[in-house]
Write an enzyme that holds these catalytic residues in place. Structure first.
Site, PDB file in Angstrom:
ATOM      1  CB  ALA A  67       0.432  50.577   9.147  1.00 51.59           C
ATOM      2  N   GLY A 112       3.831  46.826   7.610  1.00 50.67           N
ATOM      3  CA  GLY A 112       4.615  47.362   8.724  1.00 50.67           C
ATOM      4  C   GLY A 112       5.143  46.283   9.660  1.00 50.67           C
ATOM      5  CD  GLU A 115       7.333  48.664   5.916  1.00 51.63           C
ATOM      6  OE1 GLU A 115       6.207  48.764   6.464  1.00 51.63           O
ATOM      7  OE2 GLU A 115       7.755  49.495   5.106  1.00 51.63           O
ATOM      8  CD  GLU A 135       3.274  47.692   2.738  1.00 55.43           C
ATOM      9  OE1 GLU A 135       3.560  46.735   1.987  1.00 55.43           O
ATOM     10  OE2 GLU A 135       3.806  47.866   3.841  1.00 55.43           O
TER      11      GLU A 135
END
Ligand code: CAA
Length: 260
Positions: A67, A112, A115, A135
């Site tokens: 992200a 992300g 993911e 993270e």
């Protein structure tokens, strides 16, 4: 439809989608997430003769480095929850897409990005690919499904290690753990992804969609298994059989169960 951060090429029915933010290592900012959502819930569904989708990142260094951390400073608990929910909704749309979606992981797939690759049906990694959920380095946890899908692919033992340490793994390790389907030299990876989608395109399209639905169903938790275990354990401890079983153990004799 116009996209700011996605390049879309229809190559004989195979939609090659490139996340195009190379300078930010293809980090998923809000705009990119909106575009991915729009692509998988509208655009790609409305197109005709789609055989499948290949998702990759621009450049040679990254698939997606996570992200977009530069958007994080405005987050609070409420906005963070909204962001994770929106992201999960987009990734569920990818996972539920009725044609095969392959992640061509051509470099870093972190946070992300890891993911996103896990929301795809298959993953082909180039030799320089790196996977991780870093993270915890930022004091947060994965929000786009990482704590759930990583376990699904590689099992709890190794998943929890990667989630707790934030360590990255190389492509060959990802292959050994079952996180990716193939590791190939960069120049061969796209050909392999197209070959796989080409093969599925010769099968019954409804069957393909139903295989995807059925595999997804395996992971739908309509029930909390641990809570169920607590309740059933309590039930058995209330039976005559349990009293007999425990008593027989203590008296060092075989139990005489009555099924009561
Ligand atoms: N968000 C925003 N920008 C990012 C980014 C990210 N996730 N990852 C890299 N970039 C940017 C860098 O800021 C840098 O930009 P500038 O040139 O403007 O400074 C550019 O991309 C190149 O990155 P580096 O200079 O850091 O490149 P490097 O080769 O030294 O390191 C890297 C590469 C190891 C991937 C490193 O960039 C890195 O650790 N990135 C962050 C990875 C990360 O923590 N991802 C998880 C994000 S949180 C998340 O994803 C939450 C969730 O589940 C929803």
């Amino acid at each position: 439809m116009a996209y700011e951060n996605l390049l879309i090429n229809d190559e004989d029915g195979i939609l090659v989608v490139t996340i195009n933010r190379e300078k930010a290592l293809n980090a998923l900012n809000t705009q990119t997430m909106l575009e991915l959502g729009r692509f998988f819930t509208e655009d790609a569904l409305q197109r005709e003769n789609v055989k499948g989708v290949i998702l990759t990142g621009a450049g040679e260094k990254a698939f997606v480095a996570g992200a977009d951390i530069k958007e994080f400073l405005g987050l609070d608990a409420t906005k963070g929850q909204e962001m994770a929910q929106r992201g999960q909704d987009v990734f569920f749309a990818i996972e539920r897409f009725p044609k095969p979606v392959i992640a061509l992981v051509n470099g870093f797939a972190l946070g992300g990005g890891c993911e996103l690759s896990m929301a795809c049906h298959m993953r082909i990694a180039t030799e320089n690919a790196r996977f991780g959920q870093p993270e915890v380095n930022l004091g947060i946890i994965p929000g786009y499904g990482g704590t759930q899908r990583l376990i699904q692919y590689i099992g709890k033992s190794k998943a929890i290690e990667l989630l707790l340490t934030g360590d990255m793994i190389k492509a060959d390790e990802a292959l050994r753990l079952g996180l990716v389907n193939y590791v190939l030299p960069a120049e061969e990876a796209m050909g392999k992804a197209k070959e796989l989608i080409g093969k599925t395109a010769t099968k019954g399209p409804i069957a393909i969609a139903k295989v995807i639905e059925s595999v997804n169903a395996y992971f739908q938790h309509d029930e909390d298994g641990f809570a169920r275990e607590v309740s059933e354990f309590g039930y058995t401890t209330g039976t005559e059989d349990f009293k007999e079983g425990a008593q027989a153990f203590i008296e060092k004799r075989p139990a005489d169960f009555k099924g009561e």
